[in-house]
Motif scaffolding. Structure first.
Motif, short mmCIF file in Angstrom:
data_model
loop_
_atom_site.label_atom_id
_atom_site.label_comp_id
_atom_site.label_asym_id
_atom_site.label_seq_id
_atom_site.Cartn_x
_atom_site.Cartn_y
_atom_site.Cartn_z
N GLY A 16 1.07 -1.56 0.05
CA GLY A 16 -0.09 0.32 -0.19
C GLY A 16 0.73 1.42 -0.11
N GLY A 17 0.33 2.08 -0.21
CA GLY A 17 0.70 4.00 -0.10
C GLY A 17 1.66 3.71 -1.65
N GLN A 74 4.22 7.75 1.08
CA GLN A 74 3.69 7.99 2.63
C GLN A 74 3.24 6.74 2.21
OE1 GLN A 74 3.76 9.82 -1.21
NE2 GLN A 74 5.48 11.34 0.23
N ASN A 75 2.43 6.41 3.27
CA ASN A 75 1.49 5.22 4.14
C ASN A 75 2.18 4.01 3.10
OD1 ASN A 75 0.10 7.64 5.75
ND2 ASN A 75 -0.97 8.66 3.78
N LEU A 76 3.23 4.01 3.61
CA LEU A 76 3.71 1.94 2.76
C LEU A 76 3.90 1.56 3.95
CD1 LEU A 76 7.13 4.03 2.38
CD2 LEU A 76 5.78 3.68 0.30
N LYS A 77 3.84 -0.19 3.08
CA LYS A 77 3.25 -0.36 3.46
C LYS A 77 3.75 -2.04 2.51
CE LYS A 77 -0.89 -4.20 4.66
NZ LYS A 77 -2.00 -4.32 4.34
N LYS A 99 4.57 5.16 8.26
CA LYS A 99 4.06 6.61 7.35
C LYS A 99 4.17 7.94 6.25
CE LYS A 99 0.64 10.67 9.66
NZ LYS A 99 -0.43 9.07 9.49
N ALA A 100 5.40 7.80 6.27
CA ALA A 100 6.41 9.27 5.39
C ALA A 100 7.92 8.66 5.77
CB ALA A 100 6.00 9.81 5.80
N GLN A 139 5.49 -1.49 7.97
CA GLN A 139 4.28 -0.09 6.81
C GLN A 139 4.98 1.34 7.85
OE1 GLN A 139 0.63 -0.58 9.35
NE2 GLN A 139 0.38 -2.27 7.91
#
Length: 169
Positions: free
Chosen positions: A123-124, A148-151, A159-160, A157
């Motif tokens: 994600g992200g 941003q918002n990497l999964k 966030k930035a 995970q």
């Protein structure tokens, strides 16, 4: 493959096509149906060298459209004629150039606004670019990444993310 006379290099050549190849069948975390052609040749030995090319036709990876190509030539001293342009849905991974002599420059970029197309474990958004130049004894790398918002793989995970680097001569 051609075996050499005593003390010579081994010559290898491979060409073919893939229809419906699923990387998950071989343990990869992503399923797909990959169609395309490949061509590789080279010689193995002290001064190895080779060429490889992959051309993707209409394919999928995790149900997202997959297309593009990757071509590269290389030797023990140099990567030359790199030309990579791979797409998974709206995401792009690209590289072009060479590395190994002072005049070479290998530029790369990633533009992945929707990593979620790779499935629930991803994600992200991730964007970045950079340049690799010089040679193996004195490489130089400039790079910048922003996410941003990497999964990633359902485990990691972030966030930035904002990173940049200038390394080398």
């Amino acid at each position: 493959a051609w075996l050499p006379k005593k003390g010579g290099d081994i010559t290898v050549k491979a060409t073919g096509t893939a229809r419906g190849f699923d990387p998950a069948a071989f343990g990869a975390p992503l399923a797909g149906s990959i169609n395309g052609s490949f061509d590789a040749s080279g010689h193995l030995g002290k001064d190895w060298a080779g060429n490889a090319a992959v051309n993707l036709q209409q394919s999928t990876l995790q149900d997202a459209p997959l297309w593009g190509h990757a071509r590269v030539a290389g030797s023990a001293r140099r990567i030359s004629n790199a030309d990579v342009d791979l797409h998974v849905g709206p995401n792009v991974l690209a590289a072009r150039g060479a590395f190994g002599t002072p005049a070479d420059r290998l530029d790369w970029r990633i533009d992945a606004p929707q990593l979620a197309v790779l499935g629930g474990d991803f994600g992200g958004a991730l964007r970045g670019s950079g340049t690799l130049s010089g040679n193996a004894q004195a490489p130089a790398l400039t790079a910048a990444l922003e996410g941003q918002n990497l999964k990633l793989l359902g485990v990691h995970q972030v966030k930035a993310l904002r990173a940049s680097a200038n390394i080398g001569a």
